[in-house]
Design an enzyme around this catalytic site. Sequence first.
Site, PDB file in Angstrom:
ATOM      1  N   CYS A  26       0.874  -1.173   0.000  1.00 37.19           N
ATOM      2  CA  CYS A  26       0.000   0.000   0.000  1.00 37.19           C
ATOM      3  C   CYS A  26       0.908   1.218   0.000  1.00 37.19           C
ATOM      4  O   CYS A  26       2.055   1.141  -0.437  1.00 37.19           O
ATOM      5  CB  CYS A  26      -0.952  -0.009   1.196  1.00 37.19           C
ATOM      6  SG  CYS A  26      -0.119  -0.083   2.795  1.00 37.19           S
ATOM      7  N   HIS A 536     -15.642 -27.058  -2.955  1.00 36.87           N
ATOM      8  CA  HIS A 536     -15.731 -25.816  -3.738  1.00 36.87           C
ATOM      9  C   HIS A 536     -14.517 -24.960  -3.396  1.00 36.87           C
ATOM     10  O   HIS A 536     -14.356 -24.512  -2.268  1.00 36.87           O
ATOM     11  CB  HIS A 536     -17.022 -25.071  -3.405  1.00 36.87           C
ATOM     12  CG  HIS A 536     -17.401 -24.030  -4.420  1.00 36.87           C
ATOM     13  ND1 HIS A 536     -16.746 -22.822  -4.526  1.00 36.87           N
ATOM     14  CD2 HIS A 536     -18.347 -24.026  -5.388  1.00 36.87           C
ATOM     15  CE1 HIS A 536     -17.282 -22.121  -5.504  1.00 36.87           C
ATOM     16  NE2 HIS A 536     -18.264 -22.829  -6.049  1.00 36.87           N
TER      17      HIS A 536
END
Length: 617
Positions: A26, A536
């Site tokens: 960042c 999943h």
Amino acid sequence: MDYKHVAKEVLKFVGGKENVSHLEHCSTRLRFSLIDNKKANVEELKKIPGVIAVKMTGQCQVVIGNEVIEVYDEVIKLMGPSFGNVAQSNTQQKEKKKIGSTILDFIVGVFQPLVPAIAGGGVLKSILLLFSVFGLINTKGQTYQILSFIGDAPLYFLPLLVAITTANKLKVNPLVSLSAVGALILPNMTAMLGEGAKLFGFDVQNIAYAYQVFPAILTILLYAQVEKIFTKISPKAIRIFFVPMMSLLITVPISLLVLGPIGFTLGQGFASVILAVFDKVGWIAVAVLAAVLPFMVATGMHKAMVPYAVTTMGQLGKETLYLPASLAHNIAESGACFAIALRTKDKVLKSTALSAGISALFGITEPALYGITLQNKKALRSVMIGAFIGGTFIGLAGLQAFVLVGPGLASLTMFISEELPRNIVNAVIGLVISFVVSFIAAFFFSKEGNVKHEQEKFINQVTTGKEFKSPVIGEMISLSNVKDNVFSSKVMGDGIAVIPSKGELYAPVDGKIKMVFDTNHALGMVAKNGAELLFHIGIDTVQLGGKYFESLVKVGDEVKAGDLLIKFDLNKIVEEGFDSVTMAIITNKDNYKIEVADLKHVDKQDTLMLVTALGGN
């Protein structure tokens, strides 16, 4: 600062490059996602010259300050070309990814996060309208007006919301992006434009930017490029204010003079085309879309309709294609499921169909699709027939939706309109037609043998608890904390969730492969004790179309506990912006007692579930 030395020391004390699964930065810090946080030596990291602080909050955050970009670049070099992070693989990704897929990914990434805010405000307004119809609130009173203003806020400030989502997608400063677009809708700016304004001697077109989408997107696309340029050339000591100042100084004037008018014209043209097409073939378009939505939802392509719906709602305040078609499809899924639940004698299938039918009735169709209709051709045909006929009536009636939310029984207020009092009546009629036609078709044309699950090929061999190992290596979290309502609400079944640190899916128990999705992101198997497992990998990863996934098994394969089932590129999936949490769900949970272990860091040897068959069936 010796950037190379700092980078080398930082990488050393986070556990080496083998311990880094993802790296980003960042404005002030390096953000490491580590495979094993215990390997990070925080005290030694703090001693490195140039490191201001170290924070361990899920990620290992090494605070550098103004020179973080230079240190980040050196760390990337040390990681080597094989490390799959954003900065290193951008060029390769652009070469591999088709331009159509790139554009679609960008558009969906910008528009999809907008839906909750727009839906929340829209539903509030529709409920207020419903209250006014029944005389429960005075439309001329200030209470009604204030609450209506609150409901209107998301659409009015749609440019600001779009600025944030676009900035997040492009990975640029969201607050400066918000400021750039905010300048376009300042009250004083709006008033000045209305009176006629000039900028650098050029006339500024009078445009009301509230409710607009495209001007904001074009503005942030420009801002992203300007920010990158000034970040490179700005002296580090003044970067914190110089980059935002110069970016705003260049971006906003160009938006007012060029990009804003282009975006406004694009939006107006888009709305005009939609209305023209709908006037010509509106009813058949609704019917066909309703009929093919099962396939679009199953592949994730329905999300490509969200940008259209958001834009139309912002431009026209209504939507006449996707949401009306979704009403017909959602209710048709419900009708087929209820018919199968009524007809079948299989207890597991009856329970699954009933719960899936209820979910679809309220607008959530995934349990119905994956649990029932996609497993049986006749059930799927019944849904398509019901959706098409219901969609035909809805299209001919010209049904209009005024709220961007999933259509269902609980959200019917989205079709209430003061100007069109019959609109809600037409919605109810379309709902009934879709349900009844699909129900009748599924009840009379689906044979019992065709709708039974494949687990009937397996006989439950044990009634004692069966140990299920971890399917992935990583950090275990509660299933209720998964950021997907279908899984966290346990409507698909009960089980476990793990945030993987390695891109491999293993069989947690002996069994047989019953289903492998075309996109390889999901897989189903049946354990030797009859328990049905759905794996999943990630949230919404069906959108990747199989990219980064490789299945090592096929339907019908017998597998042993610990066998490798799927390989997936964890770093690339995370870089694409997807949540990598991996679920293992017992879908026929009603036949089993499921006990979940309380563990954190798990390996494939750890027992995460004890699954015990009930009644010895």
